[in-house]
Design an enzyme around this catalytic site. Sequence first.
Site, PDB file in Angstrom:
ATOM      1  N   ASN A 177       0.831  -1.209   0.000  1.00 50.34           N
ATOM      2  CA  ASN A 177       0.000   0.000   0.000  1.00 50.34           C
ATOM      3  C   ASN A 177       0.866   1.260   0.000  1.00 50.34           C
ATOM      4  OD1 ASN A 177      -2.436  -1.510   0.186  1.00 50.34           O
ATOM      5  ND2 ASN A 177      -2.069  -1.782   2.371  1.00 50.34           N
TER       6      ASN A 177
ATOM      7  N   GLU B  58     -15.803   3.264   4.178  1.00 49.60           N
ATOM      8  CA  GLU B  58     -14.474   3.604   3.674  1.00 49.60           C
ATOM      9  C   GLU B  58     -14.659   4.565   2.505  1.00 49.60           C
ATOM     10  OE1 GLU B  58     -11.689   0.345   2.983  1.00 49.60           O
ATOM     11  OE2 GLU B  58     -12.961  -0.969   4.193  1.00 49.60           O
TER      12      GLU B  58
ATOM     13  N   LYS C 184       0.162   3.714   4.745  1.00 48.10           N
ATOM     14  CA  LYS C 184      -0.108   3.396   3.342  1.00 48.10           C
ATOM     15  C   LYS C 184       0.586   4.451   2.477  1.00 48.10           C
ATOM     16  CE  LYS C 184      -4.140   0.636   4.417  1.00 48.10           C
ATOM     17  NZ  LYS C 184      -3.901   0.587   5.879  1.00 48.10           N
TER      18      LYS C 184
ATOM     19  N   ASP D  49     -13.490   5.967   6.995  1.00 49.47           N
ATOM     20  CA  ASP D  49     -12.145   5.387   6.985  1.00 49.47           C
ATOM     21  C   ASP D  49     -11.511   5.766   5.651  1.00 49.47           C
ATOM     22  OD1 ASP D  49      -9.881   3.819   6.783  1.00 49.47           O
ATOM     23  OD2 ASP D  49     -10.813   2.004   7.559  1.00 49.47           O
TER      24      ASP D  49
ATOM     25  N   HIS E 199      -7.136   4.371   2.355  1.00 52.04           N
ATOM     26  CA  HIS E 199      -6.533   4.153   1.030  1.00 52.04           C
ATOM     27  C   HIS E 199      -6.650   5.360   0.109  1.00 52.04           C
ATOM     28  CE1 HIS E 199      -5.633  -0.129   1.611  1.00 52.04           C
ATOM     29  NE2 HIS E 199      -6.667  -0.090   2.433  1.00 52.04           N
TER      30      HIS E 199
ATOM     31  N   HIS F 253     -13.858  -2.585   6.309  1.00 58.83           N
ATOM     32  CA  HIS F 253     -12.723  -3.319   6.859  1.00 58.83           C
ATOM     33  C   HIS F 253     -13.089  -4.082   8.123  1.00 58.83           C
ATOM     34  CE1 HIS F 253      -8.652  -3.867   8.616  1.00 58.83           C
ATOM     35  NE2 HIS F 253      -8.285  -3.911   7.343  1.00 58.83           N
TER      36      HIS F 253
ATOM     37  N   SER G 128     -10.643  -1.137   0.136  1.00 62.92           N
ATOM     38  CA  SER G 128      -9.309  -1.711   0.017  1.00 62.92           C
ATOM     39  C   SER G 128      -9.235  -2.941  -0.872  1.00 62.92           C
ATOM     40  CB  SER G 128      -8.775  -2.073   1.408  1.00 62.92           C
ATOM     41  OG  SER G 128      -9.612  -3.030   2.040  1.00 62.92           O
TER      42      SER G 128
END
Length: 375
Positions: free
Chosen positions: A32, A165, A227, A194, A197, A119, A169
């Site tokens: 990542n 998110e 990440k 979240d 990413h 997640h 991910s």
Amino acid sequence: MLDRYETSLRGLARKDRLRSLSGRSGADFASNDYLGLAGSKRMAEAVSAALAAGTPVGATGSRLLRGNDPEHEALEAKAANFFGAERALFFGGGYVANFAVLTTLPQKGDLVVLDELIHASAHEGARAGRAEVAQAAHNDANAVDDAIQTWRERGGVGHAWIVAESLYSMDGDQAPLGGLIEVADRHDAFLFIDGAHATGVYGPNGRGLAHDLEGRDNVVVLHTCGKALGASGALVTAPAVLCDYLVNRCRPFIYATAPSPLMAVAAATALDIVADEPERRERLARLVALAGKKAESLGLAPSGSQILPIIVGDNARAMALAAALQSRGFDVRGIRPPTVPEGTARLRISLTLNVGEADVSALFDALAEEWERAR
């Protein structure tokens, strides 16, 4: 005494779900480290200078004891300003930060509505917390609205917490944040995003996909430092009163040894690099575009982000394809249930600045050959 564990492992092996550790080898299509900052000379020099100036390697205690270093506070102040939030708190990692927020801020009598593909750390935190938990169909703001409305009709009187998110991910797709904040506002609810990413990769100066929502009273955002920022740890940005509440009530914050102050230095430097070097995001965007075209040429759907899933379906076939690509010098990993839903085992291709356009082209040439062989 160990029989039950051995039996469980054998069961995983029969389902082609037994995991093992493997080292780094080949071109990086697995990490990542999207902006290639983990090996940044500027970050290394900042950490080296901090060491030379007397910054300790370890925090030696929790933040509420002797573990509150100036480097932690400097990072939190910089992060709050960078992301446009009132306050920020530094945690040891994204998993613990998700768990910490969801076991602390939603109260008894509240409702937590989770996107079904969020997640594992969010699922664990919600289950361990005091609020009622519901799941909503992936990326469906109407399903979230329905879940809250159903809860209200059953007598729910607390606050709802919508959890998503910003960039997923395993699928690489974006959440409908505009629709989710409309639902949150309509129901006097909180939105917890979240942004792991997306941080560093998207938004003005790499502020993430939730950049235009930061600073609102009903928005909390998680930004991981391990990440695109190339360090470790995680930052939770939120209204000051919620951060104060976490400091006073959050057991994973109160009772954990603080993250290394050197990691705070590294993360703070990464924020500077992300702001100073937009060309990193531009280079990554070119790799994403190239990979998308290559995927389409193979009849595969591009995700539009730096995370490109190649859905295989069968667990064993996905792992065999990953092994074949690894043997050809490409570090591509197979992802199986329960990380992804049953029947969706996949290759997770991660695009980072640790590779170039020639590497991306070579990977897809190899994938085309191995896919045909695996038929």
